[in-house]
Write an enzyme that holds these catalytic residues in place. Sequence first.
Site, mmCIF file in Angstrom:
data_model
loop_
_atom_site.group_PDB
_atom_site.id
_atom_site.type_symbol
_atom_site.label_atom_id
_atom_site.label_comp_id
_atom_site.label_asym_id
_atom_site.label_seq_id
_atom_site.Cartn_x
_atom_site.Cartn_y
_atom_site.Cartn_z
ATOM 1 N N LYS A 102 0.852 -1.202 0.000
ATOM 2 C CA LYS A 102 0.000 0.000 0.000
ATOM 3 C C LYS A 102 0.883 1.246 0.000
ATOM 4 O O LYS A 102 2.098 1.158 0.255
ATOM 5 C CB LYS A 102 -0.920 -0.017 1.227
ATOM 6 C CG LYS A 102 -0.168 -0.049 2.555
ATOM 7 C CD LYS A 102 -1.110 -0.289 3.731
ATOM 8 C CE LYS A 102 -0.333 -0.448 5.016
ATOM 9 N NZ LYS A 102 -1.177 -0.834 6.153
ATOM 10 N N ARG A 142 -10.736 -0.310 15.421
ATOM 11 C CA ARG A 142 -10.626 0.546 14.233
ATOM 12 C C ARG A 142 -11.555 -0.040 13.166
ATOM 13 O O ARG A 142 -12.605 0.504 12.893
ATOM 14 C CB ARG A 142 -9.160 0.601 13.775
ATOM 15 C CG ARG A 142 -8.877 1.647 12.745
ATOM 16 C CD ARG A 142 -7.406 1.695 12.369
ATOM 17 N NE ARG A 142 -6.935 0.435 11.802
ATOM 18 C CZ ARG A 142 -5.711 0.252 11.299
ATOM 19 N NH1 ARG A 142 -4.837 1.245 11.304
ATOM 20 N NH2 ARG A 142 -5.367 -0.907 10.789
ATOM 21 N N TYR A 184 16.478 29.475 8.965
ATOM 22 C CA TYR A 184 15.226 30.152 9.333
ATOM 23 C C TYR A 184 15.039 30.147 10.845
ATOM 24 O O TYR A 184 15.237 29.121 11.504
ATOM 25 C CB TYR A 184 14.029 29.450 8.700
ATOM 26 C CG TYR A 184 13.890 29.709 7.218
ATOM 27 C CD1 TYR A 184 13.662 31.006 6.735
ATOM 28 C CD2 TYR A 184 13.976 28.673 6.302
ATOM 29 C CE1 TYR A 184 13.524 31.248 5.379
ATOM 30 C CE2 TYR A 184 13.833 28.898 4.944
ATOM 31 C CZ TYR A 184 13.608 30.199 4.488
ATOM 32 O OH TYR A 184 13.471 30.422 3.150
ATOM 33 N N MET A 192 12.840 24.149 2.927
ATOM 34 C CA MET A 192 12.075 23.420 1.913
ATOM 35 C C MET A 192 12.991 22.545 1.043
ATOM 36 O O MET A 192 12.646 21.412 0.713
ATOM 37 C CB MET A 192 11.303 24.409 1.032
ATOM 38 C CG MET A 192 10.358 23.726 0.063
ATOM 39 S SD MET A 192 9.510 24.870 -1.037
ATOM 40 C CE MET A 192 8.277 25.574 0.051
HETATM 41 C C1 LIG Z 1 -0.338 -1.965 6.699
HETATM 42 C C2 LIG Z 1 -0.925 -3.224 7.190
HETATM 43 C C3 LIG Z 1 -0.126 -4.347 7.456
HETATM 44 C C4 LIG Z 1 1.390 -4.303 7.388
HETATM 45 O O1 LIG Z 1 1.886 -3.794 8.596
HETATM 46 P P1 LIG Z 1 3.473 -3.685 8.865
HETATM 47 O O2 LIG Z 1 3.552 -3.185 10.258
HETATM 48 O O3 LIG Z 1 3.997 -2.699 7.884
HETATM 49 O O4 LIG Z 1 4.027 -5.039 8.661
HETATM 50 C C5 LIG Z 1 -0.741 -5.525 7.838
HETATM 51 N N1 LIG Z 1 -2.095 -5.603 7.965
HETATM 52 C C6 LIG Z 1 -2.889 -4.545 7.734
HETATM 53 C C7 LIG Z 1 -4.353 -4.673 7.919
HETATM 54 C C8 LIG Z 1 -2.343 -3.317 7.357
HETATM 55 O O5 LIG Z 1 -3.141 -2.275 7.154
#
Ligand SMILES: *Cc1c(COP(=O)(O)O)cnc(C)c1O
Length: 353
Positions: free
Chosen positions: A34, A127, A249, A297
Amino acid sequence: MRPLLARIALDALAHNLEVARRHAGSASILSVIKAGAYGHGLARAVRGLATSDGYAVLNIEEAVSLRQMSIEKPILLLEGPFDAEEMHACAEFNLMPVLHSPHQLEWLAQATEPLDVFLKFNSGMNRLGFPMAEFDAVIAHVKALPSVSRITLMTHFATADEDFGIDWQWQRFIARAEAAKLPISAANSAALLRYPETRRDWVRAGIMLYGASPFAGVSAEQLGLKPAMTLQSRIIALQTLKPGEALGYGLTYMADAATRVGIAACGYADGYPRHAPTGTPILVNGKRTRTLGRVSMDMLAVDLSHIPEAGIGSPVVLWGEGMPVEEVARAAGTISYELLCALAPRVAVRESA
Ligand SMILES: *Cc1c(COP(=O)(O)O)cnc(C)c1O
């Protein structure tokens, strides 16, 4: 050309997948790609992770682009469809949706082609997921739908990377999941590395594949992982601060002695965290030093007091090989995931086999 570059090592991805494989035993590995493979690039990551048993993504667009790359392996859609149309797309592109809420089951009931689905249960993270109190009812309901071919039971851990561990969630989930006699998917990277009992049928490995440690107290190196992304640049200017002179800055860093400073070509518009304070570790000429003052930046300043041989053109590693991204993240008050995902599109990427 601006010297900032993200180098992506495909062999490191492949190596880390093999580490995951050793931990997974006979479980199949869904490589979680992802967010553009945690900033590494979807297509590129898939090449490095070619021996995965399947992939897990967030958006239907990511899933469809994998199919367009002729990837025929299982693809898990981590939050399932966001509307009824996406449920149809799951059937069309042979995607496995995670189903976590009743409204998705209504869309599922209208699907015409059979789907493999992951039913997600809330074992304590609060969640996503059906309540454990509805465990049997949800499974019975979904089993009865003609549009379902295979069901996998899924849950997700809130504290697999922390001392609190997984037991409190695992106890709520595993006995019932085993009694249902369906495939199980529970482990993320942290659970895969630390809790072998959670491997089961499908593990969902993310951060470890990119060569970062999910644990605060354990380095990636200790886990046998290699960083896949190295964000590197060069020194493009030099300054010498007199005692009492300040820098950048807000003039937030003031020299108490004569200080030799290098200006590196990398800033927050490249994805380097602006909130990284003075003292954030960074590599110049292969030697560890620290950032000074505020990140701009397009640039940041580094302390060259103890690296007299460094000058214009000296190589800088912001994170990656020789400079663990977790350490930079900790100094900046965040986690490696956020830094990797935030790599800006303007940063040139070069991949190495
Ligand atoms: C992102 C995600 C993972 C992977 O988690 P990591 O900590 O990066 O291994 C596994 N399961 C779900 C549902 C996720 O959203």
